[in-house]
Enzyme design. Structure first.
Site, PDB file in Angstrom:
ATOM      1  CG  ASP A 172      25.398  37.762  42.921  1.00 38.03           C
ATOM      2  OD1 ASP A 172      25.929  38.641  42.208  1.00 38.03           O
ATOM      3  OD2 ASP A 172      25.542  37.714  44.158  1.00 38.03           O
TER       4      ASP A 172
ATOM      5  CG  PHE B 220      27.221  32.308  39.693  1.00 38.77           C
ATOM      6  CD1 PHE B 220      28.504  31.879  39.395  1.00 38.77           C
ATOM      7  CD2 PHE B 220      26.298  32.387  38.657  1.00 38.77           C
ATOM      8  CE1 PHE B 220      28.869  31.521  38.106  1.00 38.77           C
ATOM      9  CE2 PHE B 220      26.661  32.037  37.364  1.00 38.77           C
ATOM     10  CZ  PHE B 220      27.949  31.600  37.081  1.00 38.77           C
TER      11      PHE B 220
ATOM     12  CB  CYS C   3      37.278  57.706  46.571  1.00 41.62           C
ATOM     13  SG  CYS C   3      36.659  57.045  48.128  1.00 41.62           S
TER      14      CYS C   3
ATOM     15  CB  CYS D 122      29.884  43.367  40.408  1.00 39.08           C
ATOM     16  SG  CYS D 122      30.842  41.944  39.848  1.00 39.08           S
TER      17      CYS D 122
ATOM     18  CD  GLU E  85      29.717  29.873  45.295  1.00 39.45           C
ATOM     19  OE1 GLU E  85      30.948  29.984  45.121  1.00 39.45           O
ATOM     20  OE2 GLU E  85      28.863  30.678  44.851  1.00 39.45           O
TER      21      GLU E  85
ATOM     22  CB  CYS F 225      38.979  61.743  52.004  1.00 34.48           C
ATOM     23  SG  CYS F 225      40.357  60.749  52.634  1.00 34.48           S
TER      24      CYS F 225
END
Length: 394
Positions: free
Chosen positions: A326, A262, A57, A352, A280, A48
């Site tokens: 999660d 979650f 990125c 994550c 949730e 890119c």
């Protein structure tokens, strides 16, 4: 003195054995005495034009094999800090141009409008002219959005553009723009029609308001069409979601009664068999999940519950054959403490954030859980952001 780059640090810089750091270096590069980098076999030409200026990125200069090693090393390093080790499987990498959701920023200065990601570690917007991570359906909207926002965004004010690929097309949510009067309303409808949008909503400071939606927007999860609330969490890529689902299924091992904590819109609940309780905190997600489950006749019970304030306790966890976790980036420390004291046989953990995952894994290990394996998932291609799926068992 010249030294080889041996690894990539958490924020993306190359590092030598002696601890010298070099920006935009890959393992196998040589860091020369004057601080310049001599490219090695794992150094590739970034595809890119905006790299490395754009903050979307950080690692386009790193070849795929070295990028996979980076993902594994990040997870292994986080676990090592807590005295843990396990099998770290080969990572899944999402391909280029596969991101189905993104948040961009836009700014009008005079007659020009810039739209794109922020520059790395900056509030300056890099005007997007090409992108190698977004799905084509999202990128094709960039120029049309330039023209639309040039008429709606106040001068020298920054707006946000949230793009999500729904079943019916792209869901566009705008924040910080002004659309008052008949002409503005007509312009929004015309924009939605011309670009085949699934939905267009505006947040002028009082929450999102739908301005265009020909039919209810949905997202298909494991073959189930689920209503898609504005701003709802969705895994970044379809193939990354599939890799995480595969890991969760394996970790649950055919359990017949599962707590999906979650649970979001049901990414994992709809992929699993048996009786499921999905907890949730987001009310709109709970309603969407429950409605879809009822339509399909699935034995899924949605529980509207803030697991940070009120985690499932040991008594409530009794009787579950498996638990799926999660959580957001902060992890699930209070919930994990209850799990560590429980008798739940199997836990599937999706994270994550390797650091908070490792912290929570150590709590489970102290409660006599075994960390069976971890699989990193690189949904955010060429970035330092890492997802993972992991299996724990008694």
């Amino acid at each position: 003195m010249s030294e080889p780059i041996v690894r990539i640090a958490a924020r993306g810089d190359g590092v030598t054995d002696s601890g010298r750091y070099a920006a935009l270096a890959a393992p196998g590069d040589m860091l020369l005495a004057d601080g310049t980098v001599e490219p090695g076999p794992n150094h590739q030409q970034p595809p890119c034009r905006h790299f490395p200026e754009c903050g979307g990125c950080q690692l386009q200069h790193v070849a795929d094999d070295a990028y996979r090693d980076y993902l594994k090393d990040r997870v292994a390093g986080a676990l090592t800090q807590h005295g843990l080790a396990t099998e770290i499987r080969d990572p899944h990498l999402s391909p280029p141009n596969s991101r189905r959701r993104a948040t961009l920023r836009a700014l009008r200065a005079g007659k020009s409008l810039v739209i794109g990601f922020n520059a790395e570690r900056s509030n300056r917007i890099v005007d997007m002219r090409e992108c190698h991570i977004l799905r084509p359906e999202l990128f094709e909207l960039i120029d049309p959005l330039r023209h639309l926002l040039a008429t709606l965004l106040p001068l020298r004010r920054t707006g946000e553009v949230h793009l999500t690929l729904a079943d019916q097309g792209v869901d566009v949510a705008l924040k910080g723009v002004e659309a008052e009067g008949y002409e503005a309303a007509e312009a929004l409808t015309a924009f939605g029609d011309a670009n085949g949008l699934a939905r267009l909503s505006l947040d002028e400071g009082h929450g999102p308001e739908v301005r265009y939606e020909p039919e209810p927007a949905t997202i298909t999860l494991s073959g189930m069409a689920v209503a898609l609330p504005i701003g709802a969490f969705l895994q970044a890529t379809g193939d990354g979601e599939a890799a995480l689902v595969e890991g969760v299924r394996e970790a649950c091992g055919g359990a017949s009664r599962i707590a999906d904590l979650f649970g979001g819109l049901g990414t994992f609940a709809f992929a699993l068999g048996g009786e499921i309780v999905a907890a949730e905190a987001a009310r709109d997600a709970v309603l969407a999940l429950q409605s879809a489950a009822r339509r399909a006749g699935r034995p899924i019970t949605a529980d509207h519950r803030d697991l940070y304030r009120r985690p499932y306790d040991v008594k409530e966890l009794a009787g579950f054959d498996a638990v799926v976790l999660d959580p957001p980036r902060a992890g699930a420390e209070e919930q994990v403490k209850q799990l560590a004291a429980s008798a739940v046989p199997r836990i599937a953990y999706v994270s994550c954030n390797p650091a908070t995952f490792a912290r929570d894994a150590a709590i489970l290990a102290a409660g006599d859980y075994k960390l069976d394996w971890v699989r990193p998932v690189g949904q955010f291609r060429w970035s330092t952001h890492i997802e993972l799926a992991a299996s724990f068992s008694r």
